[in-house]
Write a protein that holds these residues in place. Structure first.
Motif, short mmCIF file in Angstrom:
data_model
loop_
_atom_site.label_atom_id
_atom_site.label_comp_id
_atom_site.label_asym_id
_atom_site.label_seq_id
_atom_site.Cartn_x
_atom_site.Cartn_y
_atom_site.Cartn_z
N ILE A 57 -65.98 27.27 2.57
CA ILE A 57 -65.33 28.07 3.60
C ILE A 57 -63.82 27.82 3.54
O ILE A 57 -63.38 26.71 3.28
CB ILE A 57 -65.90 27.73 4.99
N ASP A 58 -63.04 28.86 3.75
CA ASP A 58 -61.58 28.68 3.71
C ASP A 58 -61.03 28.49 5.12
O ASP A 58 -61.68 28.79 6.11
CB ASP A 58 -60.90 29.83 2.98
N GLU A 59 -59.81 27.98 5.18
CA GLU A 59 -59.17 27.65 6.46
C GLU A 59 -58.92 28.89 7.32
O GLU A 59 -58.95 28.81 8.54
CB GLU A 59 -57.86 26.90 6.23
N ILE A 60 -58.68 30.02 6.70
CA ILE A 60 -58.43 31.25 7.46
C ILE A 60 -59.67 31.63 8.24
O ILE A 60 -59.60 31.96 9.43
CB ILE A 60 -57.98 32.39 6.52
N LEU A 61 -60.83 31.58 7.60
CA LEU A 61 -62.07 31.93 8.28
C LEU A 61 -62.39 30.92 9.39
O LEU A 61 -62.85 31.30 10.47
CB LEU A 61 -63.23 32.01 7.29
N ILE A 62 -62.12 29.65 9.15
CA ILE A 62 -62.33 28.65 10.19
C ILE A 62 -61.46 28.99 11.40
O ILE A 62 -61.92 28.95 12.55
CB ILE A 62 -62.02 27.23 9.66
N GLY A 63 -60.23 29.37 11.16
CA GLY A 63 -59.33 29.76 12.25
C GLY A 63 -59.81 31.00 12.98
O GLY A 63 -59.70 31.09 14.21
N GLN A 64 -60.36 31.96 12.26
CA GLN A 64 -60.87 33.18 12.89
C GLN A 64 -62.09 32.89 13.77
O GLN A 64 -62.24 33.46 14.84
CB GLN A 64 -61.21 34.22 11.83
N ILE A 65 -62.95 32.00 13.31
CA ILE A 65 -64.10 31.61 14.12
C ILE A 65 -63.64 30.86 15.36
O ILE A 65 -64.08 31.15 16.49
CB ILE A 65 -65.08 30.74 13.29
N LYS A 66 -62.73 29.92 15.17
CA LYS A 66 -62.22 29.14 16.30
C LYS A 66 -61.53 30.02 17.33
O LYS A 66 -61.57 29.75 18.52
CB LYS A 66 -61.27 28.06 15.78
N MET A 67 -60.90 31.09 16.87
CA MET A 67 -60.19 31.99 17.78
C MET A 67 -61.13 32.62 18.81
O MET A 67 -60.73 32.87 19.95
CB MET A 67 -59.48 33.06 16.98
N ILE A 68 -62.37 32.88 18.44
CA ILE A 68 -63.34 33.41 19.40
C ILE A 68 -63.52 32.43 20.55
O ILE A 68 -63.52 32.81 21.72
CB ILE A 68 -64.68 33.69 18.69
N MET A 88 -63.43 21.93 17.00
CA MET A 88 -64.25 22.48 15.92
C MET A 88 -64.24 21.52 14.75
O MET A 88 -63.19 21.08 14.30
CB MET A 88 -63.70 23.83 15.50
N GLU A 89 -65.41 21.20 14.28
CA GLU A 89 -65.59 20.34 13.11
C GLU A 89 -66.41 21.13 12.11
O GLU A 89 -67.51 21.59 12.43
CB GLU A 89 -66.30 19.05 13.52
N MET A 90 -65.87 21.30 10.90
CA MET A 90 -66.55 22.11 9.91
C MET A 90 -66.43 21.46 8.55
O MET A 90 -65.34 21.06 8.13
CB MET A 90 -65.89 23.50 9.88
N SER A 91 -67.54 21.31 7.87
CA SER A 91 -67.51 20.78 6.51
C SER A 91 -67.05 21.88 5.56
O SER A 91 -67.07 23.06 5.90
CB SER A 91 -68.90 20.28 6.09
N HIS A 92 -66.66 21.49 4.36
CA HIS A 92 -66.21 22.49 3.38
C HIS A 92 -67.33 23.42 2.97
O HIS A 92 -67.08 24.50 2.44
CB HIS A 92 -65.60 21.79 2.16
N LYS A 110 -71.74 25.58 19.97
CA LYS A 110 -72.27 26.47 18.94
C LYS A 110 -72.32 25.74 17.61
O LYS A 110 -71.32 25.18 17.15
CB LYS A 110 -71.37 27.71 18.84
N TYR A 111 -73.49 25.71 17.00
CA TYR A 111 -73.67 25.10 15.69
C TYR A 111 -73.60 26.19 14.62
O TYR A 111 -74.11 27.29 14.81
CB TYR A 111 -75.03 24.39 15.63
#
Length: 152
Positions: A57-68, A88-92, A110-111
């Motif tokens: 997963i890339d950092e941009i997508l992590i940011g988009q998920i976190k934005m919700i 938010m804690e996310m593995s690569h 949310k998992y």
């Protein structure tokens, strides 16, 4: 604020505000709010077929998920005056969790599994999910608020 924004939910208004705020170069300025949300969060079954099952997963997508979840937290703060944190804690590999906390109360938990494939099938599903998280946060806070009296 546009007329369309006045008719949509507080969650959706906040998510749009967040997305517009990060568009520092105006790349999305010509797109409507719904087009921006669709471009970022909506993927068809065909789109998902192009994404590998196992991927980082890339950092941009992590940011988009976190934005919700940040939109949920900010709307909760506006309505209650209680400050929230989003963790938010996310593995690569795309496994992880996101929580919204108000004081000692976990409002949303949310998992994620395969977060690199995170999306909604329709824009309406995004709206429903966000509104559900926001309603859940109010209900959870009201349920457990008596437990934190004196801690504040």
């Amino acid at each position: 604020m546009s007329e369309a924004l006045k008719e949509i939910s507080p969650f959706t208004q906040e998510l749009i505000r967040q997305l517009r705020a990060i568009d520092q170069f105006g790349n999305w300025s010509r797109l409507s709010d719904e087009e921006v949300l669709t471009k970022i969060y909506v993927k068809t079954k065909e789109d998902l077929k192009e994404i590998p099952i196992i991927a980082d997963i890339d950092e941009i997508l992590i940011g988009q998920i976190k934005m919700i979840f940040k939109a949920v937290a900010l709307q909760f703060e506006r309505k209650t005056g209680v400050m929230c944190n989003v963790v938010m804690e996310m593995s690569h590999e795309g496994f992880g969790r996101c929580i919204v906390i108000a004081g000692r109360i976990v409002l949303v938990d949310k998992y994620f599994k395969d977060a690199h494939r995170f999306s909604f099938r329709t824009i309406e599903k995004l709206y429903e999910e966000g509104d559900k998280y926001l309603a859940q946060s109010f209900a959870t806070y009201e349920q457990y608020k008596p437990c934190i009296k004196g801690d504040e």
